[in-house]
Structures are given as structure tokens and as C-alpha cells.
Design a protein around this motif. Structure first.
Motif, PDB file in Angstrom:
ATOM      1  N   GLU A 140       0.821  -1.209   0.000  1.00 55.77           N
ATOM      2  CA  GLU A 140       0.000   0.000   0.000  1.00 55.77           C
ATOM      3  C   GLU A 140       0.860   1.266   0.000  1.00 55.77           C
ATOM      4  OE1 GLU A 140      -2.801  -0.288   3.223  1.00 55.77           O
ATOM      5  OE2 GLU A 140      -3.375  -2.324   2.651  1.00 55.77           O
ATOM      6  N   ASN A 141       1.864   1.281  -0.870  1.00 58.23           N
ATOM      7  CA  ASN A 141       2.779   2.420  -1.027  1.00 58.23           C
ATOM      8  C   ASN A 141       3.578   2.748   0.228  1.00 58.23           C
ATOM      9  OD1 ASN A 141       2.114   2.803  -3.723  1.00 58.23           O
ATOM     10  ND2 ASN A 141       0.381   4.123  -3.191  1.00 58.23           N
ATOM     11  N   LYS A 142       3.730   1.774   1.132  1.00 61.43           N
ATOM     12  CA  LYS A 142       4.551   1.967   2.320  1.00 61.43           C
ATOM     13  C   LYS A 142       5.620   0.885   2.358  1.00 61.43           C
ATOM     14  CE  LYS A 142       1.195   4.233   5.240  1.00 61.43           C
ATOM     15  NZ  LYS A 142       0.332   4.158   6.397  1.00 61.43           N
ATOM     16  N   VAL A 143       6.828   1.292   2.716  1.00 60.38           N
ATOM     17  CA  VAL A 143       7.929   0.345   2.860  1.00 60.38           C
ATOM     18  C   VAL A 143       7.984  -0.088   4.321  1.00 60.38           C
ATOM     19  CG1 VAL A 143      10.430   0.044   2.686  1.00 60.38           C
ATOM     20  CG2 VAL A 143       9.224   1.426   0.992  1.00 60.38           C
ATOM     21  N   SER A 144       8.134  -1.390   4.523  1.00 59.64           N
ATOM     22  CA  SER A 144       8.278  -1.941   5.871  1.00 59.64           C
ATOM     23  C   SER A 144       9.589  -2.693   5.961  1.00 59.64           C
ATOM     24  CB  SER A 144       7.125  -2.893   6.195  1.00 59.64           C
ATOM     25  OG  SER A 144       5.905  -2.194   6.224  1.00 59.64           O
ATOM     26  N   VAL A 145      10.114  -2.772   7.177  1.00 64.15           N
ATOM     27  CA  VAL A 145      11.356  -3.481   7.453  1.00 64.15           C
ATOM     28  C   VAL A 145      11.041  -4.598   8.448  1.00 64.15           C
ATOM     29  CG1 VAL A 145      12.031  -1.849   9.281  1.00 64.15           C
ATOM     30  CG2 VAL A 145      13.787  -3.209   8.122  1.00 64.15           C
ATOM     31  N   PHE A 146      11.700  -5.744   8.271  1.00 66.11           N
ATOM     32  CA  PHE A 146      11.444  -6.863   9.178  1.00 66.11           C
ATOM     33  C   PHE A 146      12.227  -6.667  10.470  1.00 66.11           C
ATOM     34  CE2 PHE A 146      11.924 -11.156  10.899  1.00 66.11           C
ATOM     35  CZ  PHE A 146      10.597 -11.549  10.906  1.00 66.11           C
ATOM     36  N   ASP A 147      11.509  -6.725  11.588  1.00 67.55           N
ATOM     37  CA  ASP A 147      12.110  -6.634  12.919  1.00 67.55           C
ATOM     38  C   ASP A 147      12.263  -8.059  13.439  1.00 67.55           C
ATOM     39  OD1 ASP A 147      12.400  -6.597  15.746  1.00 67.55           O
ATOM     40  OD2 ASP A 147      11.575  -4.584  15.829  1.00 67.55           O
ATOM     41  N   GLU A 148      13.510  -8.507  13.576  1.00 72.10           N
ATOM     42  CA  GLU A 148      13.718  -9.899  13.983  1.00 72.10           C
ATOM     43  C   GLU A 148      13.442 -10.142  15.459  1.00 72.10           C
ATOM     44  OE1 GLU A 148      17.944 -11.448  14.156  1.00 72.10           O
ATOM     45  OE2 GLU A 148      18.178  -9.783  12.758  1.00 72.10           O
ATOM     46  N   ILE A 149      13.303  -9.099  16.247  1.00 71.50           N
ATOM     47  CA  ILE A 149      12.922  -9.269  17.655  1.00 71.50           C
ATOM     48  C   ILE A 149      11.407  -9.432  17.757  1.00 71.50           C
ATOM     49  CG2 ILE A 149      12.957  -8.249  19.971  1.00 71.50           C
ATOM     50  CD1 ILE A 149      15.770  -9.012  18.808  1.00 71.50           C
ATOM     51  N   ARG A 150      10.668  -8.543  17.119  1.00 71.22           N
ATOM     52  CA  ARG A 150       9.199  -8.625  17.138  1.00 71.22           C
ATOM     53  C   ARG A 150       8.663  -9.649  16.140  1.00 71.22           C
ATOM     54  NH1 ARG A 150       7.955  -2.195  16.977  1.00 71.22           N
ATOM     55  NH2 ARG A 150       9.978  -2.173  15.953  1.00 71.22           N
ATOM     56  N   LYS A 151       9.536 -10.120  15.256  1.00 68.23           N
ATOM     57  CA  LYS A 151       9.197 -11.139  14.247  1.00 68.23           C
ATOM     58  C   LYS A 151       8.034 -10.703  13.347  1.00 68.23           C
ATOM     59  CE  LYS A 151      10.918 -15.142  16.786  1.00 68.23           C
ATOM     60  NZ  LYS A 151      11.502 -14.557  17.952  1.00 68.23           N
ATOM     61  N   LYS A 152       8.110  -9.435  12.899  1.00 67.67           N
ATOM     62  CA  LYS A 152       7.098  -8.938  11.967  1.00 67.67           C
ATOM     63  C   LYS A 152       7.649  -7.725  11.226  1.00 67.67           C
ATOM     64  CE  LYS A 152       4.672  -6.051  15.360  1.00 67.67           C
ATOM     65  NZ  LYS A 152       3.391  -5.773  15.992  1.00 67.67           N
ATOM     66  N   PHE A 153       6.979  -7.371  10.140  1.00 68.64           N
ATOM     67  CA  PHE A 153       7.344  -6.187   9.380  1.00 68.64           C
ATOM     68  C   PHE A 153       6.761  -4.943  10.053  1.00 68.64           C
ATOM     69  CE2 PHE A 153       8.238  -9.319   6.157  1.00 68.64           C
ATOM     70  CZ  PHE A 153       9.356  -8.787   5.525  1.00 68.64           C
ATOM     71  N   ILE A 154       7.574  -3.897  10.129  1.00 68.60           N
ATOM     72  CA  ILE A 154       7.209  -2.634  10.773  1.00 68.60           C
ATOM     73  C   ILE A 154       7.368  -1.530   9.726  1.00 68.60           C
ATOM     74  CG2 ILE A 154       7.764  -1.029  12.650  1.00 68.60           C
ATOM     75  CD1 ILE A 154       6.920  -3.815  13.668  1.00 68.60           C
ATOM     76  N   VAL A 155       6.403  -0.602   9.658  1.00 67.43           N
ATOM     77  CA  VAL A 155       6.499   0.515   8.710  1.00 67.43           C
ATOM     78  C   VAL A 155       7.814   1.251   8.956  1.00 67.43           C
ATOM     79  CG1 VAL A 155       5.492   2.711   7.982  1.00 67.43           C
ATOM     80  CG2 VAL A 155       4.014   0.752   8.446  1.00 67.43           C
ATOM     81  N   LEU A 156       8.528   1.492   7.870  1.00 66.49           N
ATOM     82  CA  LEU A 156       9.857   2.086   7.950  1.00 66.49           C
ATOM     83  C   LEU A 156       9.760   3.608   8.063  1.00 66.49           C
ATOM     84  CD1 LEU A 156      12.867   1.558   7.989  1.00 66.49           C
ATOM     85  CD2 LEU A 156      12.847   1.622   5.500  1.00 66.49           C
ATOM     86  N   THR A 157       9.960   4.101   9.264  1.00 63.97           N
ATOM     87  CA  THR A 157      10.050   5.543   9.531  1.00 63.97           C
ATOM     88  C   THR A 157      11.519   5.839   9.832  1.00 63.97           C
ATOM     89  OG1 THR A 157       9.731   5.232  11.898  1.00 63.97           O
ATOM     90  CG2 THR A 157       7.731   5.566  10.564  1.00 63.97           C
ATOM     91  N   PRO A 158      11.912   7.101   9.839  1.00 60.72           N
ATOM     92  CA  PRO A 158      13.309   7.404  10.201  1.00 60.72           C
ATOM     93  C   PRO A 158      13.697   6.867  11.591  1.00 60.72           C
ATOM     94  CG  PRO A 158      12.336   9.285   9.100  1.00 60.72           C
ATOM     95  CD  PRO A 158      11.221   8.297   9.334  1.00 60.72           C
ATOM     96  N   GLU A 159      12.795   6.969  12.571  1.00 62.35           N
ATOM     97  CA  GLU A 159      13.094   6.427  13.907  1.00 62.35           C
ATOM     98  C   GLU A 159      13.216   4.903  13.878  1.00 62.35           C
ATOM     99  OE1 GLU A 159      11.006   5.951  18.231  1.00 62.35           O
ATOM    100  OE2 GLU A 159      10.855   7.935  17.322  1.00 62.35           O
ATOM    101  N   GLU A 160      12.354   4.248  13.108  1.00 58.94           N
ATOM    102  CA  GLU A 160      12.428   2.783  13.014  1.00 58.94           C
ATOM    103  C   GLU A 160      13.734   2.351  12.359  1.00 58.94           C
ATOM    104  OE1 GLU A 160      11.550  -0.793  14.107  1.00 58.94           O
ATOM    105  OE2 GLU A 160      10.129   0.811  14.514  1.00 58.94           O
ATOM    106  N   TRP A 161      14.210   3.109  11.397  1.00 60.64           N
ATOM    107  CA  TRP A 161      15.485   2.834  10.738  1.00 60.64           C
ATOM    108  C   TRP A 161      16.613   2.849  11.776  1.00 60.64           C
ATOM    109  CZ3 TRP A 161      17.159   0.405   6.835  1.00 60.64           C
ATOM    110  CH2 TRP A 161      18.331   0.720   6.150  1.00 60.64           C
ATOM    111  N   VAL A 162      16.588   3.836  12.667  1.00 59.02           N
ATOM    112  CA  VAL A 162      17.581   3.919  13.742  1.00 59.02           C
ATOM    113  C   VAL A 162      17.415   2.734  14.695  1.00 59.02           C
ATOM    114  CG1 VAL A 162      18.354   5.274  15.742  1.00 59.02           C
ATOM    115  CG2 VAL A 162      17.813   6.420  13.571  1.00 59.02           C
ATOM    116  N   ARG A 163      16.182   2.419  15.074  1.00 59.46           N
ATOM    117  CA  ARG A 163      15.919   1.304  16.000  1.00 59.46           C
ATOM    118  C   ARG A 163      16.431  -0.019  15.421  1.00 59.46           C
ATOM    119  NH1 ARG A 163      11.576   2.833  18.381  1.00 59.46           N
ATOM    120  NH2 ARG A 163      10.278   2.627  16.530  1.00 59.46           N
ATOM    121  N   GLN A 164      16.182  -0.249  14.129  1.00 56.35           N
ATOM    122  CA  GLN A 164      16.625  -1.514  13.523  1.00 56.35           C
ATOM    123  C   GLN A 164      18.148  -1.605  13.466  1.00 56.35           C
ATOM    124  OE1 GLN A 164      14.743  -4.185  13.020  1.00 56.35           O
ATOM    125  NE2 GLN A 164      13.153  -2.927  13.936  1.00 56.35           N
ATOM    126  N   HIS A 165      18.807  -0.498  13.184  1.00 56.31           N
ATOM    127  CA  HIS A 165      20.279  -0.500  13.205  1.00 56.31           C
ATOM    128  C   HIS A 165      20.789  -0.747  14.624  1.00 56.31           C
ATOM    129  CE1 HIS A 165      20.236   1.065   9.113  1.00 56.31           C
ATOM    130  NE2 HIS A 165      21.533   0.793   9.072  1.00 56.31           N
TER     131      HIS A 165
END
Length: 149
Positions: free
Chosen positions: A17-42
């Protein structure tokens, strides 16, 4: 997404739906990729790969009560006894890490009682060790690596 001050890591992405998500291996699901989420995943990858913390000790985005107000912490690392070893606050890269951010993590830590704190916007990282007797934090050059008991 912006390059951050972390080693390069591999991530899984998906478009929906025109949104990019990144897989979070701790939560074991895809999370909408925001700038803060990008930092959290790194940050999570940094904890797993550079600091060697076990995945089972890491918890992400859980609700806590701070002075009867509902808040969410970004990342915690537990000790084997269930107490909190490390509390991490992640901000988007464009957010300046001011005293306000340190006050926020300090308020959360009144409830959580973590031994160590990390504040990052992906570009700048600050590490602290708590001194509960003096009610202050001591800045460190880096976080301790995981050491099994």
C-alpha cells in the motif's frame, strides 16, 4: 533511507500500500519504515552483532507506566534474572539529542531501573552507566559487550 553511524547491516524490506516496511527480527514482523524505526533496527543489529547480546534478552517497544502516564520504551536488554540491564531511546536522525531526550530516558528509568542507558539518533550515540546512589549517570565511551554469567 539515510546512512547512519553504524556498520552496514542487511535488512528485509517489503512494499505494501505504497509503504515500505522493514522486518524486525525481535518482534518477528514487518514494521512501517520511519526514520526512527530505521535507527531502531540499526541499533538492534548493533546489539546483536557488535555487542553479542542474545536475541532472547532483547525487547522492543513495550508499554510502561511513568507517573500514571502510558509510554513506550524503544529497546531494553534484560539480564538472566529478569532485571533490566540496558534501556535505549532511539530518535530519528534529524532529532537533536538535547537535555530533553536525556530527561525522557531518565524518567523512564525511574520505573525500569536499568543499569545502562543508550541514547541515539543513528548519527550520534551516547552511553551512560547509572549511579543510583548519587542519582546521576556517568557517560561512557561505549557499551559493555555481552558477558555470559
Amino acid at each position: 533511507m539515510q546512512n547512519l553511524n553504524f556498520p552496514n547491516y542487511s535488512f528485509r524490506f517489503k512494499n505494501s500500500e505504497n509503504k515500505v516496511s522493514v522486518f524486525d527480527e525481535i518482534r518477528k514482523k514487518f514494521i512501517v519504515l520511519t526514520p526512527e524505526e530505521w535507527v531502531r533496527q540499526h541499533t538492534i543489529q548493533f546489539l546483536l552483532h557488535e555487542k553479542k547480546y542474545p536475541k532472547s534478552y532483547i525487547n522492543v517497544e513495550k508499554l510502561i507506566h511513568v507517573n500514571d502516564i502510558k509510554k513506550r520504551y524503544d529497546v531494553v536488554i534484560y539480564k538472566p534474572d529478569g532485571s533490566i540491564f540496558l534501556l535505549i531511546e532511539c530518535k530519528a536522525p534529524e532529532v537533536t539529542l538535547t537535555q530533553h531526550v536525556f530527561d525522557q530516558i531518565a524518567r523512564y528509568n525511574l520505573t525500569l531501573k536499568a543499569e545502562y542507558l543508550m541514547v541515539t539518533n543513528g548519527l550520534n550515540h551516547y552511553f551512560c552507566q547509572m549511579d543510583f546512589e548519587k542519582e546521576q549517570y556517568l557517560f561512557l565511551k561505549e557499551l559493555p559487550n555481552y558477558t555470559p554469567l
